[in-house]
Design a protein around this motif. Structure first.
Motif, PDB file in Angstrom:
ATOM      1  N   ARG A 197     -21.606  18.095 -40.786  1.00  0.00           N
ATOM      2  CA  ARG A 197     -21.487  17.915 -39.349  1.00  0.00           C
ATOM      3  C   ARG A 197     -20.389  16.943 -38.927  1.00  0.00           C
ATOM      4  NH1 ARG A 197     -25.172  21.087 -38.569  1.00  0.00           N
ATOM      5  NH2 ARG A 197     -27.405  21.030 -38.471  1.00  0.00           N
ATOM      6  N   MET A 198     -19.844  16.181 -39.858  1.00  0.00           N
ATOM      7  CA  MET A 198     -18.828  15.204 -39.469  1.00  0.00           C
ATOM      8  C   MET A 198     -17.451  15.641 -39.953  1.00  0.00           C
ATOM      9  SD  MET A 198     -19.636  12.081 -42.101  1.00  0.00           S
ATOM     10  CE  MET A 198     -18.203  11.120 -41.776  1.00  0.00           C
ATOM     11  N   ASP A 199     -16.432  15.097 -39.316  1.00  0.00           N
ATOM     12  CA  ASP A 199     -15.058  15.395 -39.717  1.00  0.00           C
ATOM     13  C   ASP A 199     -14.795  14.839 -41.102  1.00  0.00           C
ATOM     14  OD1 ASP A 199     -14.643  16.549 -37.255  1.00  0.00           O
ATOM     15  OD2 ASP A 199     -13.898  14.690 -36.354  1.00  0.00           O
ATOM     16  N   ALA A 200     -13.893  15.488 -41.800  1.00  0.00           N
ATOM     17  CA  ALA A 200     -13.573  15.051 -43.160  1.00  0.00           C
ATOM     18  C   ALA A 200     -12.868  13.695 -43.131  1.00  0.00           C
ATOM     19  CB  ALA A 200     -12.690  16.079 -43.838  1.00  0.00           C
ATOM     20  N   ARG A 201     -13.284  12.821 -44.026  1.00  0.00           N
ATOM     21  CA  ARG A 201     -12.632  11.529 -44.173  1.00  0.00           C
ATOM     22  C   ARG A 201     -11.397  11.698 -45.043  1.00  0.00           C
ATOM     23  NH1 ARG A 201     -17.187   8.138 -46.838  1.00  0.00           N
ATOM     24  NH2 ARG A 201     -17.010   9.934 -48.175  1.00  0.00           N
ATOM     25  N   PRO A 202     -10.472  10.736 -45.023  1.00  0.00           N
ATOM     26  CA  PRO A 202      -9.272  10.872 -45.871  1.00  0.00           C
ATOM     27  C   PRO A 202      -9.612  11.024 -47.351  1.00  0.00           C
ATOM     28  CG  PRO A 202      -8.940   9.132 -44.270  1.00  0.00           C
ATOM     29  CD  PRO A 202     -10.360   9.586 -44.140  1.00  0.00           C
ATOM     30  N   GLU A 203     -10.645  10.364 -47.826  1.00  0.00           N
ATOM     31  CA  GLU A 203     -10.979  10.476 -49.243  1.00  0.00           C
ATOM     32  C   GLU A 203     -11.632  11.813 -49.591  1.00  0.00           C
ATOM     33  OE1 GLU A 203     -13.877   7.611 -47.218  1.00  0.00           O
ATOM     34  OE2 GLU A 203     -11.742   7.716 -47.449  1.00  0.00           O
ATOM     35  N   ASP A 204     -12.007  12.608 -48.587  1.00  0.00           N
ATOM     36  CA  ASP A 204     -12.564  13.934 -48.844  1.00  0.00           C
ATOM     37  C   ASP A 204     -11.481  15.016 -48.904  1.00  0.00           C
ATOM     38  OD1 ASP A 204     -15.153  13.004 -48.953  1.00  0.00           O
ATOM     39  OD2 ASP A 204     -15.488  13.288 -46.810  1.00  0.00           O
ATOM     40  N   LEU A 205     -10.281  14.701 -48.458  1.00  0.00           N
ATOM     41  CA  LEU A 205      -9.194  15.680 -48.419  1.00  0.00           C
ATOM     42  C   LEU A 205      -8.359  15.619 -49.692  1.00  0.00           C
ATOM     43  CD1 LEU A 205      -8.023  15.044 -44.749  1.00  0.00           C
ATOM     44  CD2 LEU A 205      -9.532  16.851 -45.565  1.00  0.00           C
ATOM     45  N   GLN A 206      -7.960  16.782 -50.179  1.00  0.00           N
ATOM     46  CA  GLN A 206      -7.154  16.839 -51.393  1.00  0.00           C
ATOM     47  C   GLN A 206      -5.713  16.389 -51.148  1.00  0.00           C
ATOM     48  OE1 GLN A 206      -8.117  17.541 -54.476  1.00  0.00           O
ATOM     49  NE2 GLN A 206     -10.240  17.798 -53.821  1.00  0.00           N
ATOM     50  N   ASP A 207      -5.180  16.653 -49.954  1.00  0.00           N
ATOM     51  CA  ASP A 207      -3.777  16.344 -49.662  1.00  0.00           C
ATOM     52  C   ASP A 207      -3.618  15.084 -48.798  1.00  0.00           C
ATOM     53  OD1 ASP A 207      -4.953  17.445 -47.466  1.00  0.00           O
ATOM     54  OD2 ASP A 207      -3.223  18.670 -46.886  1.00  0.00           O
ATOM     55  N   ALA A 208      -4.568  14.195 -48.821  1.00  0.00           N
ATOM     56  CA  ALA A 208      -4.522  12.988 -47.989  1.00  0.00           C
ATOM     57  C   ALA A 208      -3.551  11.971 -48.576  1.00  0.00           C
ATOM     58  CB  ALA A 208      -5.905  12.382 -47.866  1.00  0.00           C
ATOM     59  N   GLU A 209      -2.929  11.232 -47.693  1.00  0.00           N
ATOM     60  CA  GLU A 209      -2.034  10.136 -48.081  1.00  0.00           C
ATOM     61  C   GLU A 209      -2.779   8.816 -47.920  1.00  0.00           C
ATOM     62  OE1 GLU A 209       1.114  10.399 -49.172  1.00  0.00           O
ATOM     63  OE2 GLU A 209       1.016  12.586 -49.080  1.00  0.00           O
ATOM     64  N   ILE A 210      -2.243   7.770 -48.524  1.00  0.00           N
ATOM     65  CA  ILE A 210      -2.851   6.447 -48.409  1.00  0.00           C
ATOM     66  C   ILE A 210      -2.833   5.978 -46.961  1.00  0.00           C
ATOM     67  CG2 ILE A 210      -2.603   4.032 -49.063  1.00  0.00           C
ATOM     68  CD1 ILE A 210      -1.621   4.986 -51.778  1.00  0.00           C
ATOM     69  N   ALA A 211      -1.793   6.316 -46.237  1.00  0.00           N
ATOM     70  CA  ALA A 211      -1.660   5.889 -44.846  1.00  0.00           C
ATOM     71  C   ALA A 211      -2.713   6.529 -43.945  1.00  0.00           C
ATOM     72  CB  ALA A 211      -0.274   6.222 -44.325  1.00  0.00           C
ATOM     73  N   ASP A 212      -3.292   7.640 -44.386  1.00  0.00           N
ATOM     74  CA  ASP A 212      -4.323   8.286 -43.569  1.00  0.00           C
ATOM     75  C   ASP A 212      -5.570   7.412 -43.424  1.00  0.00           C
ATOM     76  OD1 ASP A 212      -2.697  10.463 -43.279  1.00  0.00           O
ATOM     77  OD2 ASP A 212      -3.649  11.601 -44.906  1.00  0.00           O
ATOM     78  N   GLY A 213      -5.791   6.519 -44.360  1.00  0.00           N
ATOM     79  CA  GLY A 213      -6.957   5.640 -44.300  1.00  0.00           C
ATOM     80  C   GLY A 213      -6.681   4.319 -43.620  1.00  0.00           C
ATOM     81  N   ALA A 214      -5.489   4.152 -43.052  1.00  0.00           N
ATOM     82  CA  ALA A 214      -5.140   2.884 -42.401  1.00  0.00           C
ATOM     83  C   ALA A 214      -5.872   2.748 -41.077  1.00  0.00           C
ATOM     84  CB  ALA A 214      -3.637   2.814 -42.174  1.00  0.00           C
ATOM     85  N   GLY A 215      -6.004   1.524 -40.632  1.00  0.00           N
ATOM     86  CA  GLY A 215      -6.644   1.258 -39.351  1.00  0.00           C
ATOM     87  C   GLY A 215      -7.821   0.328 -39.520  1.00  0.00           C
ATOM     88  N   GLU A 216      -8.522   0.125 -38.420  1.00  0.00           N
ATOM     89  CA  GLU A 216      -9.670  -0.768 -38.444  1.00  0.00           C
ATOM     90  C   GLU A 216     -10.821  -0.117 -39.194  1.00  0.00           C
ATOM     91  OE1 GLU A 216     -12.719  -2.907 -35.349  1.00  0.00           O
ATOM     92  OE2 GLU A 216     -10.746  -2.325 -34.635  1.00  0.00           O
ATOM     93  N   LEU A 217     -11.423  -0.854 -40.101  1.00  0.00           N
ATOM     94  CA  LEU A 217     -12.516  -0.334 -40.903  1.00  0.00           C
ATOM     95  C   LEU A 217     -13.879  -0.689 -40.335  1.00  0.00           C
ATOM     96  CD1 LEU A 217     -11.157  -1.065 -44.469  1.00  0.00           C
ATOM     97  CD2 LEU A 217     -11.129   1.084 -43.214  1.00  0.00           C
ATOM     98  N   GLY A 218     -13.931  -1.668 -39.456  1.00  0.00           N
ATOM     99  CA  GLY A 218     -15.200  -2.061 -38.866  1.00  0.00           C
ATOM    100  C   GLY A 218     -15.297  -3.563 -38.717  1.00  0.00           C
TER     101      GLY A 218
END
Length: 143
Positions: free
Chosen positions: A66-87
Motif C-alpha cells: 500500500r505504500m510507495d517504494a522506498r529508495p532501498e526497495d528500488l533496483q535502480d535507485a541512487e544514493i541521492a534518492d535517499g537524501a533529505g530529512e529522515l525524521g
C-alpha cells in the motif's frame, strides 16, 4: 519494506519447520518413562515465536503493497534518492530515569506491603510520565 517482509517470511518458514522437529526430538529423548514427555516449555515458546513472526510478516506485507517504494526497495535507485530529512530524533532525556525510579519505588512498596509508599510512588510516577510526555512542548526543544 518488501525486503523486511521476505526476511520475516523466511524466519517464519524456518520456525514452522523447527517447532515440530524440536517437539519430536525432545519426545524421542524420553527419559522419564511416561508416554509423552516432550519439552512443552520450549515447544510452546517456539510456536509462539512462529506466530509472532507470521504476524509481523503479514503486517509488513500488507503495508508494503500500500505504500510507495522506498529508495532501498528500488533496483535502480541512487544514493541521492535517499537524501533529505529522515525524521526527528530526540536528544538525551532524564525523564526515563525518573520513571524507572518511581516504578522501582512502587515495586518495593508492594514487596514490603507499604501502601503509603506505593501511593507516593504513583504520584511521583504520574509527574515523571507527564514530564516525559510533555518534554518537547516547552524549553529548548519545543515544537
Amino acid at each position: 519494506m518488501k525486503v523486511e517482509t521476505w526476511i520475516f517470511g523466511v524466519t517464519t518458514v524456518f520456525l514452522v519447520l523447527v517447532s515440530p522437529a524440536y517437539w519430536f526430538i525432545t519426545d524421542a529423548d524420553n527419559q522419564c518413562g511416561e508416554a509423552s514427555c516432550a519439552d512443552w516449555t520450549g515447544t510452546s515458546a517456539l510456536v509462539m515465536t512462529t506466530l509472532l513472526c507470521a504476524m509481523v510478516t503479514l503486517y509488513l506485507g500488507f503495508h508494503a503493497r500500500r505504500m510507495d517504494a522506498r529508495p532501498e526497495d528500488l533496483q535502480d535507485a541512487e544514493i541521492a534518492d535517499g537524501a533529505g530529512e529522515l525524521g526527528f530524533f530526540p536528544p538525551y532525556s532524564w525523564w526515563p530515569l525518573w520513571c524507572a525510579l518511581t516504578l522501582g519505588v512502587m515495586v518495593f512498596a508492594l514487596a514490603v506491603l507499604a501502601w503509603w509508599l506505593f501511593i507516593i510512588g504513583i504520584v511521583l510516577g504520574a509527574l515523571a510520565v507527564s514530564g516525559w510526555i510533555f518534554e518537547y512542548y516547552r524549553g529548548d526543544y519545543a515544537h
